[in-house]
Each structure stands twice: as structure tokens, then as C-alpha cells.
Design a protein around this motif. Sequence first.
Motif, PDB file in Angstrom:
ATOM      1  N   VAL A  55       0.863  -1.175   0.000  1.00 46.64           N
ATOM      2  CA  VAL A  55       0.000   0.000   0.000  1.00 46.64           C
ATOM      3  C   VAL A  55       0.904   1.230   0.000  1.00 46.64           C
ATOM      4  N   GLU A  56       0.752   2.084  -1.021  1.00 48.57           N
ATOM      5  CA  GLU A  56       1.491   3.347  -1.077  1.00 48.57           C
ATOM      6  C   GLU A  56       0.502   4.482  -0.907  1.00 48.57           C
ATOM      7  N   GLN A  69      -3.393  10.230  -1.785  1.00 50.40           N
ATOM      8  CA  GLN A  69      -3.797   9.255  -2.787  1.00 50.40           C
ATOM      9  C   GLN A  69      -3.229   7.902  -2.371  1.00 50.40           C
ATOM     10  N   ARG A  70      -4.075   6.890  -2.374  1.00 49.15           N
ATOM     11  CA  ARG A  70      -3.649   5.565  -1.929  1.00 49.15           C
ATOM     12  C   ARG A  70      -3.682   4.602  -3.114  1.00 49.15           C
ATOM     13  N   TYR A  71      -2.586   3.857  -3.280  1.00 49.91           N
ATOM     14  CA  TYR A  71      -2.447   2.882  -4.358  1.00 49.91           C
ATOM     15  C   TYR A  71      -2.138   1.516  -3.751  1.00 49.91           C
ATOM     16  N   TYR A  72      -2.750   0.504  -4.323  1.00 48.33           N
ATOM     17  CA  TYR A  72      -2.526  -0.857  -3.852  1.00 48.33           C
ATOM     18  C   TYR A  72      -1.797  -1.647  -4.919  1.00 48.33           C
ATOM     19  N   GLY A  73      -0.919  -2.506  -4.480  1.00 46.88           N
ATOM     20  CA  GLY A  73      -0.183  -3.351  -5.395  1.00 46.88           C
ATOM     21  C   GLY A  73       0.218  -4.632  -4.700  1.00 46.88           C
ATOM     22  N   LEU A  78      12.433 -11.769  -4.298  1.00 51.62           N
ATOM     23  CA  LEU A  78      13.152 -12.575  -5.280  1.00 51.62           C
ATOM     24  C   LEU A  78      14.329 -13.275  -4.628  1.00 51.62           C
ATOM     25  N   GLN A  79      14.968 -12.591  -3.702  1.00 52.11           N
ATOM     26  CA  GLN A  79      16.070 -13.113  -2.895  1.00 52.11           C
ATOM     27  C   GLN A  79      15.935 -12.441  -1.542  1.00 52.11           C
ATOM     28  N   SER A  80      16.825 -12.736  -0.637  1.00 46.39           N
ATOM     29  CA  SER A  80      16.714 -12.140   0.694  1.00 46.39           C
ATOM     30  C   SER A  80      16.933 -10.630   0.673  1.00 46.39           C
ATOM     31  N   ASP A  81      17.528 -10.094  -0.417  1.00 48.11           N
ATOM     32  CA  ASP A  81      17.763  -8.653  -0.473  1.00 48.11           C
ATOM     33  C   ASP A  81      17.175  -8.003  -1.726  1.00 48.11           C
ATOM     34  N   ARG A  82      16.287  -8.711  -2.433  1.00 54.98           N
ATOM     35  CA  ARG A  82      15.674  -8.158  -3.641  1.00 54.98           C
ATOM     36  C   ARG A  82      14.170  -8.355  -3.612  1.00 54.98           C
ATOM     37  N   ILE A  83      13.467  -7.351  -4.110  1.00 54.62           N
ATOM     38  CA  ILE A  83      12.010  -7.365  -4.086  1.00 54.62           C
ATOM     39  C   ILE A  83      11.504  -6.839  -5.427  1.00 54.62           C
ATOM     40  N   ILE A  84      10.367  -7.342  -5.853  1.00 52.89           N
ATOM     41  CA  ILE A  84       9.721  -6.820  -7.053  1.00 52.89           C
ATOM     42  C   ILE A  84       8.326  -6.357  -6.648  1.00 52.89           C
ATOM     43  N   CYS A  85       8.005  -5.128  -7.007  1.00 52.17           N
ATOM     44  CA  CYS A  85       6.715  -4.520  -6.659  1.00 52.17           C
ATOM     45  C   CYS A  85       5.946  -4.238  -7.941  1.00 52.17           C
ATOM     46  N   THR A  86       4.666  -4.589  -7.959  1.00 50.91           N
ATOM     47  CA  THR A  86       3.804  -4.343  -9.104  1.00 50.91           C
ATOM     48  C   THR A  86       2.576  -3.607  -8.598  1.00 50.91           C
ATOM     49  N   SER A  88      -0.760  -0.595  -9.923  1.00 43.71           N
ATOM     50  CA  SER A  88      -1.454   0.103 -11.003  1.00 43.71           C
ATOM     51  C   SER A  88      -1.682   1.541 -10.614  1.00 43.71           C
ATOM     52  N   HIS A  89      -1.549   2.414 -11.602  1.00 47.32           N
ATOM     53  CA  HIS A  89      -1.783   3.845 -11.394  1.00 47.32           C
ATOM     54  C   HIS A  89      -2.272   4.421 -12.715  1.00 47.32           C
ATOM     55  N   GLY A  90      -3.451   5.030 -12.686  1.00 47.40           N
ATOM     56  CA  GLY A  90      -3.999   5.643 -13.893  1.00 47.40           C
ATOM     57  C   GLY A  90      -4.205   4.667 -15.035  1.00 47.40           C
ATOM     58  N   GLY A  91      -4.591   3.441 -14.699  1.00 45.38           N
ATOM     59  CA  GLY A  91      -4.834   2.442 -15.724  1.00 45.38           C
ATOM     60  C   GLY A  91      -3.585   1.753 -16.252  1.00 45.38           C
ATOM     61  N   GLN A  92      -2.423   2.166 -15.803  1.00 46.44           N
ATOM     62  CA  GLN A  92      -1.157   1.555 -16.217  1.00 46.44           C
ATOM     63  C   GLN A  92      -0.624   0.666 -15.093  1.00 46.44           C
ATOM     64  N   GLU A  93       0.015  -0.434 -15.482  1.00 43.52           N
ATOM     65  CA  GLU A  93       0.649  -1.298 -14.491  1.00 43.52           C
ATOM     66  C   GLU A  93       2.153  -1.026 -14.501  1.00 43.52           C
ATOM     67  N   TYR A  94       2.722  -0.872 -13.330  1.00 46.90           N
ATOM     68  CA  TYR A  94       4.140  -0.573 -13.173  1.00 46.90           C
ATOM     69  C   TYR A  94       4.801  -1.680 -12.355  1.00 46.90           C
ATOM     70  N   THR A  95       6.032  -1.976 -12.709  1.00 46.60           N
ATOM     71  CA  THR A  95       6.815  -2.963 -11.967  1.00 46.60           C
ATOM     72  C   THR A  95       8.161  -2.345 -11.629  1.00 46.60           C
TER      73      THR A  95
END
Length: 133
Positions: A55-56, A69-73, A78-86, A88-95
Motif C-alpha cells: 500500500v502506497e 492518494q492511496r495505491y494498492y499493489g 526474489l532473494q533475501s535482499d531483492r524485491i519486485i513490486c507491481t 497500477s496507477h492511472g490504468g497503467q501497471e508498473y513494476t
Amino acid sequence: MRSSLIAAILLATTSIALSSPQQLFGLWRFVGDSDSRNFSPRGLEREFRPDGILVETLLSSREFGDRPQRYYGRYKFLQSDRIICTYSHGGQEYTREQRFYVSGDIATFQDLGSGLITKMQRIQKSGFKMPKM
């Protein structure tokens, strides 16, 4: 000499193991980034929930007035020190793929695409007042 090297490797391995992904669970507040030209929000909070929900909450007077403004994703480790966040904002998906490090109440994130480094501080309670619907 050899036993000193083995002891140093074990100590380093233990230190890395202590930076577990679970250290990210909770609420974080933006405190700065490595690019002074970058858009600096008046307020940004991120909440990493144990169920993989991100939640951002963003407060920027230029775009939204004083309305957060609140956004959910979603996020995953991926590893103990890596993360991938996905998200949506304005109809677009971001990773975003990031490397992170937690030291006490400070989390440092490095975006692996742009190289931008962001620092966030753990907080117990949100500083935002969400408007009533």
C-alpha cells in the motif's frame, strides 16, 4: 590465516541472514533519495503487509492538493535482499525491482532499473488523514 578467513565468511553470512525479508513488514515513511532533481513528494508512506500486499500513500500538493492518494499493489521477494513490486496507477501497471537493506528503523532501496536510492524510516502510525468518503 585460513581460520580467520572462515570466521569472517561465517560472520558475513550471519549478517546477511539477519537482513531477512520479514524486516520489511510494516509501515515506512519516505525520508530522502539520491536524486535532488527527482520528484520529492511532500509525503510518501509504504506499507508492506505479510500477505504480499503493498500500500502506497502519497501526498503531493502539486497534483492532489492536500488529499492523500492511496495505491494498492503486490510485492514478492526474489532473494533475501531483492524485491519486485507491481502496482497500477492511472490504468497503467508498473513494476519495480529493487535491492533493499534494513538497518534498525531505516530501509534503503536501490531501484535496479534507474539506480535511484530511496531511504525510508519505519513508523508505527500513519501521518496521513484520509478524507471520509
